[in-house]
Design a protein around this motif. Sequence first.
Motif, PDB file in Angstrom:
ATOM      1  N   SER A  11       0.863  -1.187   0.000  1.00  0.00           N
ATOM      2  CA  SER A  11       0.000   0.000   0.000  1.00  0.00           C
ATOM      3  C   SER A  11       0.897   1.234   0.000  1.00  0.00           C
ATOM      4  N   VAL A  12       0.288   2.402  -0.133  1.00  0.00           N
ATOM      5  CA  VAL A  12       1.043   3.652  -0.050  1.00  0.00           C
ATOM      6  C   VAL A  12       1.835   3.690   1.261  1.00  0.00           C
ATOM      7  N   ALA A  13       1.153   3.389   2.355  1.00  0.00           N
ATOM      8  CA  ALA A  13       1.815   3.443   3.669  1.00  0.00           C
ATOM      9  C   ALA A  13       2.945   2.435   3.771  1.00  0.00           C
ATOM     10  N   LEU A  31       6.103  11.878   9.546  1.00  0.00           N
ATOM     11  CA  LEU A  31       4.989  12.834   9.541  1.00  0.00           C
ATOM     12  C   LEU A  31       3.651  12.112   9.374  1.00  0.00           C
ATOM     13  N   ILE A  32       3.636  11.071   8.579  1.00  0.00           N
ATOM     14  CA  ILE A  32       2.412  10.279   8.427  1.00  0.00           C
ATOM     15  C   ILE A  32       2.037   9.672   9.774  1.00  0.00           C
ATOM     16  N   TYR A  37      -1.998   8.948  10.070  1.00  0.00           N
ATOM     17  CA  TYR A  37      -2.507   8.629   8.740  1.00  0.00           C
ATOM     18  C   TYR A  37      -2.035   7.275   8.220  1.00  0.00           C
ATOM     19  N   THR A  38      -1.277   6.531   9.012  1.00  0.00           N
ATOM     20  CA  THR A  38      -0.761   5.249   8.523  1.00  0.00           C
ATOM     21  C   THR A  38      -1.885   4.338   8.072  1.00  0.00           C
ATOM     22  N   LYS A  72      -0.590  18.665  15.171  1.00  0.00           N
ATOM     23  CA  LYS A  72      -1.107  17.552  14.370  1.00  0.00           C
ATOM     24  C   LYS A  72      -1.949  18.033  13.192  1.00  0.00           C
ATOM     25  N   THR A  73      -2.755  19.060  13.403  1.00  0.00           N
ATOM     26  CA  THR A  73      -3.597  19.585  12.322  1.00  0.00           C
ATOM     27  C   THR A  73      -2.743  20.130  11.184  1.00  0.00           C
ATOM     28  N   ALA A  74      -1.682  20.870  11.528  1.00  0.00           N
ATOM     29  CA  ALA A  74      -0.788  21.418  10.499  1.00  0.00           C
ATOM     30  C   ALA A  74      -0.111  20.301   9.708  1.00  0.00           C
ATOM     31  N   VAL A  75       0.289  19.256  10.397  1.00  0.00           N
ATOM     32  CA  VAL A  75       0.931  18.117   9.725  1.00  0.00           C
ATOM     33  C   VAL A  75      -0.073  17.412   8.811  1.00  0.00           C
TER      34      VAL A  75
END
Length: 193
Positions: A11-13, A31-32, A37-38, A72-75
């Motif tokens: 997968s992408v992750a 950062l993921i 977002y993993t 976290k929101t900015a990331v």
Amino acid sequence: EVLLPPSAVNSVADYITGESREHYMGKLASLIDIANYTEYFKFLEPLGAITVFAPTNKAFYETYGMVDEGNKTAVQLLIQNHVIPGILLSDNITDGLERMAGNEEILKFSTYHGNIKINDRAKVVKSDILVSNGVIHLIDDVLLPTSSCDDSSKTYDGYYSCKDIEKSYYRRSYCYYYPHYATKCPKTCGVCA
């Protein structure tokens, strides 16, 4: 029988966080993880495939301090700015093409002599890495959201204006060695187009 590249079973992750790629994609992987977002990048099938423009470690190094990793929101917004819905292969990227990123900002593509650039900044350095839930293109710059680009009247500690820094011969030093300048003056520090 259809032959698929080895990356297509990941997968992408899985691809981005793979140990063998840590030397050039480790920063994006971290950062993921910060953005939680993993799992999102692992199980996208119900939402459809995605295209990810993945900055290299070097790209993140050159924009050090531009992103508050404690926010976290900015990331999340930063990562979303590197993702578009659907599969966009390099052969389908034409000069002037525009696509909306996951954070609803528009990514503008330009092509010249076989080179692909995004927002006149990031160059695609490796294209068409096929994965199970999309495609990845490696890029040499970080696509920071333009919402952080308004620095017309900002100053650093009320002393230097962003325009002062922009005119300075030492601008790169300000932005590199003093990340607080970069967060105050994103355009000046070369983050925004």
